[in-house]
Design a protein around this motif. Structure first.
Motif, PDB file in Angstrom:
ATOM      1  N   ALA A 106      37.320  40.249  43.177  1.00  0.00           N
ATOM      2  CA  ALA A 106      38.136  39.206  42.557  1.00  0.00           C
ATOM      3  C   ALA A 106      37.797  37.830  43.110  1.00  0.00           C
ATOM      4  CB  ALA A 106      39.617  39.509  42.775  1.00  0.00           C
ATOM      5  N   GLY A 160      36.038  37.488  35.956  1.00  0.00           N
ATOM      6  CA  GLY A 160      35.377  38.669  35.415  1.00  0.00           C
ATOM      7  C   GLY A 160      34.325  38.362  34.378  1.00  0.00           C
ATOM      8  N   THR A 161      33.763  37.125  34.454  1.00  0.00           N
ATOM      9  CA  THR A 161      32.789  36.715  33.432  1.00  0.00           C
ATOM     10  C   THR A 161      31.363  36.616  33.970  1.00  0.00           C
ATOM     11  OG1 THR A 161      33.298  34.393  33.932  1.00  0.00           O
ATOM     12  CG2 THR A 161      34.521  35.440  32.130  1.00  0.00           C
ATOM     13  N   ARG A 209      33.469  47.982  38.226  1.00  0.00           N
ATOM     14  CA  ARG A 209      34.367  47.343  37.253  1.00  0.00           C
ATOM     15  C   ARG A 209      35.052  48.387  36.373  1.00  0.00           C
ATOM     16  NH1 ARG A 209      30.860  42.191  34.896  1.00  0.00           N
ATOM     17  NH2 ARG A 209      31.522  40.644  36.455  1.00  0.00           N
ATOM     18  N   ASP A 261      34.172  36.974  41.652  1.00  0.00           N
ATOM     19  CA  ASP A 261      34.164  36.807  40.188  1.00  0.00           C
ATOM     20  C   ASP A 261      35.597  36.803  39.673  1.00  0.00           C
ATOM     21  OD1 ASP A 261      33.365  36.718  37.531  1.00  0.00           O
ATOM     22  OD2 ASP A 261      33.011  38.881  37.408  1.00  0.00           O
TER      23      ASP A 261
END
Length: 227
Positions: A180, A186-187, A220, A183
């Motif tokens: 987290a 989350g992109t 992920r 990133d």
């Protein structure tokens, strides 16, 4: 009095050992009693269902990786039970991870290093004696071999898979805060995240190899909420 972050490592040879004093519940209780009091956090519990004769300890590698990722201390219930497991002891001695054994809290890296040397020699001597005894029995005409024990059932296999799944989930959750931070939205691409994790020397979930885009994708996927 325990303080800081901990990763507990529990090991049994079979699920049926839960009925004995060396089972999972007994080990879990020993860890709880040791940690009782103080300011501590149990980050994750890692369970290994593996025969003592097998030197591979994938879940131990994962537990040590979690300790390094979280700067946590590895806690085991019974070091004396594992004192003849050279692979386990050498893993502790070389991992560079702080650890504590509930039944032997004064043990340190030098202690387990010495234990590992003794364990390896004991294993070698036991193997030599066994081979000599088998050779003598064969020379007397005794028929060796045959089925002993029982084969694993579908239920045994399912329990083992479930234990591995729980451990994988725990390892993924332990890495979630790091992911987290690297990133937050989350992109970022899988390759970018893998490079960032490798640059920070974050161990992979297995504790082996380096981060790859595929490993990031699996992480992920495991962290993704289920509907």
């Amino acid at each position: 009095m325990a303080n800081g972050r901990f990763i507990s490592y529990l090991r049994v040879s079979t699920d049926r050992q839960g009925r004995s004093g060396l089972g999972l519940e007994a080990q879990r209780s020993a860890v709880t009693d040791y940690l009782n009091g103080g300011a501590w956090t149990l980050v994750a519990e890692v369970v290994e269902v593996e025969s003592g004769a097998n030197s591979e300890r994938p879940e131990l590698a994962g537990a040590l990786a979690l300790c390094r990722a979280h700067r946590a201390t590895l806690v085991v219930a019974k070091l004396d039970r594992l004192a003849r497991d050279a692979h386990f002891l050498l893993g502790l001695s070389k991992a560079g991870v702080d650890f504590v054994a509930c039944d032997m809290p004064s043990a340190n890296r030098m202690t387990v290093g010495i234990m590992a040397v003794v364990a390896e020699e004991e294993r070698r001597m036991i193997s030599a004696r066994t081979k000599a005894a088998l050779a003598a029995a064969k020379a007397r005409g005794q028929v060796l071999g045959g089925f002993r024990g029982r084969t694993g059932t579908a239920e045994d296999a399912a329990k083992a898979r479930a234990a591995r799944g729980r451990n994988a989930d725990a390892q993924a959750e332990a890495l979630a805060p790091i992911l987290a931070r690297i990133d937050p939205n989350g992109t970022a691409s899988l390759r970018t995240v893998a490079a960032a994790l490798a640059a920070e020397n974050v161990p992979t979930p297995s504790g082996r190899g380096t981060w790859t885009p595929t490993a990031v994708a699996r992480l992920r996927a495991r962290l993704a909420p289920t509907s």
